[in-house]
Structure formats: C-alpha cells, structure tokens
Enzyme design. Structure first.
Site, PDB file in Angstrom:
ATOM      1  N   GLY A  55      21.495  11.852 -12.591  1.00 18.62           N
ATOM      2  CA  GLY A  55      21.583  13.129 -13.292  1.00 18.62           C
ATOM      3  C   GLY A  55      20.350  13.945 -12.941  1.00 18.62           C
ATOM      4  O   GLY A  55      19.215  13.431 -13.008  1.00 18.62           O
ATOM      5  N   ARG A  91      16.223  11.054  -3.590  1.00 16.79           N
ATOM      6  CA  ARG A  91      17.574  11.633  -3.518  1.00 16.79           C
ATOM      7  C   ARG A  91      17.414  13.093  -3.070  1.00 16.79           C
ATOM      8  O   ARG A  91      16.525  13.788  -3.558  1.00 16.79           O
ATOM      9  CB  ARG A  91      18.316  11.538  -4.862  1.00 16.79           C
ATOM     10  N   GLN A 204      31.159   8.073 -12.850  1.00 18.74           N
ATOM     11  CA  GLN A 204      30.241   8.489 -13.921  1.00 18.74           C
ATOM     12  C   GLN A 204      31.006   9.043 -15.127  1.00 18.74           C
ATOM     13  O   GLN A 204      30.527   8.964 -16.257  1.00 18.74           O
ATOM     14  CB  GLN A 204      29.273   9.560 -13.408  1.00 18.74           C
ATOM     15  N   ASP A 245      23.524  20.044  -9.731  1.00 14.54           N
ATOM     16  CA  ASP A 245      22.299  19.480  -9.151  1.00 14.54           C
ATOM     17  C   ASP A 245      21.441  20.527  -8.463  1.00 14.54           C
ATOM     18  O   ASP A 245      20.255  20.303  -8.210  1.00 14.54           O
ATOM     19  CB  ASP A 245      22.653  18.369  -8.165  1.00 14.54           C
ATOM     20  N   LYS A 256      28.634  17.115  -8.343  1.00 19.28           N
ATOM     21  CA  LYS A 256      29.296  15.888  -7.901  1.00 19.28           C
ATOM     22  C   LYS A 256      30.564  16.177  -7.089  1.00 19.28           C
ATOM     23  O   LYS A 256      31.318  17.094  -7.421  1.00 19.28           O
ATOM     24  CB  LYS A 256      29.617  15.053  -9.152  1.00 19.28           C
TER      25      LYS A 256
HETATM   26  C1  LIG Z   1      22.957  17.354 -16.241  1.00 19.24           C
HETATM   27  S1  LIG Z   1      23.326  16.463 -14.861  1.00 19.24           S
HETATM   28  C2  LIG Z   1      24.108  17.543 -13.673  1.00 19.24           C
HETATM   29  C3  LIG Z   1      24.417  16.833 -12.432  1.00 19.24           C
HETATM   30  O1  LIG Z   1      23.290  16.089 -12.041  1.00 19.24           O
HETATM   31  C4  LIG Z   1      25.644  15.926 -12.590  1.00 19.24           C
HETATM   32  O2  LIG Z   1      26.758  16.708 -12.814  1.00 19.24           O
HETATM   33  C5  LIG Z   1      25.824  15.130 -11.328  1.00 19.24           C
HETATM   34  O3  LIG Z   1      26.488  15.540 -10.408  1.00 19.24           O
HETATM   35  C6  LIG Z   1      25.091  13.858 -11.247  1.00 19.24           C
HETATM   36  O4  LIG Z   1      25.266  13.187 -10.047  1.00 19.24           O
HETATM   37  P1  LIG Z   1      24.698  11.720  -9.901  1.00 19.24           P
HETATM   38  O5  LIG Z   1      25.007  11.352  -8.479  1.00 19.24           O
HETATM   39  O6  LIG Z   1      25.403  10.873 -10.890  1.00 19.24           O
HETATM   40  O7  LIG Z   1      23.205  11.798 -10.137  1.00 19.24           O
END
Ligand SMILES: CSC[C@@H](O)[C@@H](O)C(=O)COP(=O)(O)O
Length: 366
Positions: A55, A91, A204, A245, A256
C-alpha cells in the site's frame, strides 16, 4: 482502526524499547494476524519487497522507520545515502516511498551523525501522524460524495460501491484512502455495501479489503475481477472508489493492475469513478502516466500459483497453470485522467486535471 475493539495503527514503534518497528504481516492475512518485529534496515527492505507491508502510504511510512533503523547501525553520510537509496528502490511504482525517503534525507542531511537517530524516529513519527490526518480528511471529503449520491438516489436503497485492491487502513498508517469514506458513511448509518474485487494475482481485495470491512462490520461481497462490468451494466454499482500509487500532475492514475479496465467499464455505464489519495501520492514531476510511470513487474510465480489456507489450516500455495506456460505479471496499470470522474484528497475533491489539482494545491502551480 479497531480490531476486536482494540485501536491499532498499521506501523508503530514498540513502546517497550522505543526502537523496534512493529508491522502486521499482510502475507498472513486474513487467516492470521501476526505482528512482525523489525530491528534492522534489511528486514524493512525485505518486508516491503515481499509485501509483508504494502500500500503506497504505508510503504513510505515503514521505509522512513527503516532509515531510522539503518542510522542506528551507521549514521555517517555515506551509509545513510546508501541505505536510503536501497530502501527507495524496494518498489518502483508508488511515489510515496521516494517521497518519504526524500523528506527524511532533507531533515537528516544537515544534522551531525550523532543527532540523526533521534531525529529520524521523530520525522518518521510525523510522517505517520500526517498520513492519519490526511486520510481522515479524505474520508470526510469522500463522505460528502457518498451523501450526495444517497440524496440523488431519492430512495432509501443501499449504496453500492465497488473497489479494487486494498486501499484501506492496512494500506496506510490508519483509515485508508478509498475505504475511509466508506467507514465514515457506515459509521453514520448510511446503508453502504461494497463490491470487493478479489484483485488477482495477490488477491489484496479478497484477503485484505474483505477482512478489513468485515472487522469493521461493513457489508461487502467479494467478486472476481471480471464481474465489475456486468454489475455496472445492471445498475448494481452506484460509485467506484479506488486508491492509487501515483497520480501525475495532469491527473493520470497508477493503481493496481485491472483498475484501468474498471474505469473503462465505469465510463461506458456512466458510473462515477473516483480516486482517493493523499497529496504524498502526487508526482508533480510527471504528466503522461502511461509513458512516464514505472510499472513494477513482479514474479511470474504470483500468477502461476495462488496462496490460501489449506483444509488442514496451514497457509500454502497451489499451482494453477501448466508447468510449461509462461506468465507475465505487471503489477499496476495507468488509468488516463479522462476516465476519472475526480480525485478525493485531504484538501477536498477536484477534477483529475492539471487545473483541478492546481486549484487545490496552488503552491505547486508553476
Ligand atoms: C491507499 S493504498 C493505494 C494503492 O497503494 C493500492 O490501491 C494498491 O494498488 C496497492 O498495491 P500493492 O501492490 O498491494 O502495494
């Protein structure tokens, strides 16, 4: 956010030693709520790459504490720059990670090495407190959106909201972004129901969003990723809210993988598609998201295998593809601003455009 009546944050420092960083191991949810104790920078980097924490806002906050842990080992300039670069590279897509490390370095560089550890813990704690306040404000601005949709419906029906991935409290320090308005609406007595995209390959939605919503008592239904368009065609979705993100200066949204397809379906069915974000997720240095935002490619094994709980209660992984089939795993996609109804930020709502963003953040206008 509360679990079984107890208030938690997704990252905190152990009050017993004022040093160890505590996180929930998100790879074990929803089956087991395990706390991980991080005492070294390398453990923090591993937690981020393996997605024990994930996240966008949360990985920024945890990386900030990772730098504090690194400084305990070696607070000199060379080591600090090296460890900061290592953490920032864990990341690539979520801009909050680089933002948090840059903010830490701006604070720490002018200080003498012996003063850096204490200052780093203090700055990381500030980042966490600000994230909580921003997400709470996002919740309020999103709540008024849900309230206006409830009025528009002119009937006392359920408000059906679709979300993708997990942008809840476990993806932030607290509250979440996309889920914050939903929690507030639910707490105020609005009849909200959430369609939860399972969000392959790492699920997720099925694992984390469903667990969060269930822990808070919010009615929800898990759906396969491909169901959203069908539900929209049949008037079963009033609103889509997702997190992000990275948002570009002109309002393109990285989130995502699969978010783009939901936005296309929403556009085709006149369903409002909103994106919730703290301003720490805006990358003012990029404009064209499709061309400029780096998309993380993750291991093919996340596609060829699925993790879950076995009949004997153990958490395991099973293969779902032929052994010889190749698999590709782009972890994010970019939804162009033209498909986004608007952005929900801590300063209010705005159009997904340069003009909209600048109206809320005039200090960023050039
Ligand atoms: C408030 S979190 C927003 C994004 O980080 C969330 O939608 C997302 O895509 C997270 O991806 P992840 O790969 O699980 O870290």
């Amino acid at each position: 956010m509360k679990i079984n009546g107890v208030q938690y944050r997704s990252v905190r420092v152990d009050p017993e030693d004022n040093r160890t960083v505590l996180i929930f191991d998100q790879t074990r949810l929803p089956f087991s709520l395990d706390v991980l104790r991080l005492t070294e920078c390398g453990q923090v980097a591993h937690a981020i790459t393996s997605m024990q924490v994930r996240g966008a806002p949360l990985i920024g906050a945890v990386a900030a504490y990772g730098l504090a842990l690194a400084l305990r080992t070696d607070p000199d300039d060379v080591a600090m720059e090296r460890d900061a670069a290592m953490l920032a590279a864990t990341r690539p897509t979520a801009i909050n990670l680089r933002w948090a490390i840059d903010r830490m370095l701006a604070k720490l560089r002018p200080l003498k090495p012996e003063d850096r550890v204490e200052a780093a813990y203090a700055e990381a704690a500030l980042i966490c407190d600000e994230d909580v306040a921003q997400n709470e404000a996002i919740g309020r601005h999103g709540l008024s959106l849900i309230e206006s949709i409830a009025k528009d419906k002119k009937k006392t029906g359920t408000i059906n909201i679709l979300t993708h991935c997990n942008a809840g409290w476990i993806a932030t320090v607290d509250w979440g972004t996309a889920l914050a308005p939903i929690y507030m609406a639910h707490d105020m007595g609005y009849d909200v129901h959430v369609w939860v995209d399972e969000t392959r390959p790492r699920n997720q939605g099925a694992a984390l969003t469903a667990w969060e919503l269930g822990s808070h008592g919010v009615p929800h239904t898990v759906i396969v990723d491909n169901a959203g368009g069908h539900l929209m065609q049949h008037g079963m979705v009033d609103l889509v809210i997702v997190g992000t993100d990275r948002v570009t200066a002109q309002g393109d949204v990285a989130n995502k993988i699969g978010t783009y397809l939901k936005a296309l379906a929403a556009k085709d069915n006149n369903v409002p598609f909103w994106v919730a974000l703290p301003s720490t997720t805006i990358d003012w240095t990029v404009t064209d998201g499709v061309r400029e935002i780096p998309i993380e490619e993750r291991a093919a094994s996340e596609v060829t295998h699925v993790a879950g709980q076995m009949e004997d209660g153990l958490i395991g992984r099973v293969r779902i593809t032929p052994r010889d089939s190749a698999a590709a795993n782009p972890a994010f996609d970019v939804t162009p601003a033209r498909l986004v109804t608007g952005l929900i930020t801590e300063r209010g709502r705005c159009a997904a455009s340069a003009a909209g963003l600048h109206a809320l953040f005039p200090e960023q206008a050039t």
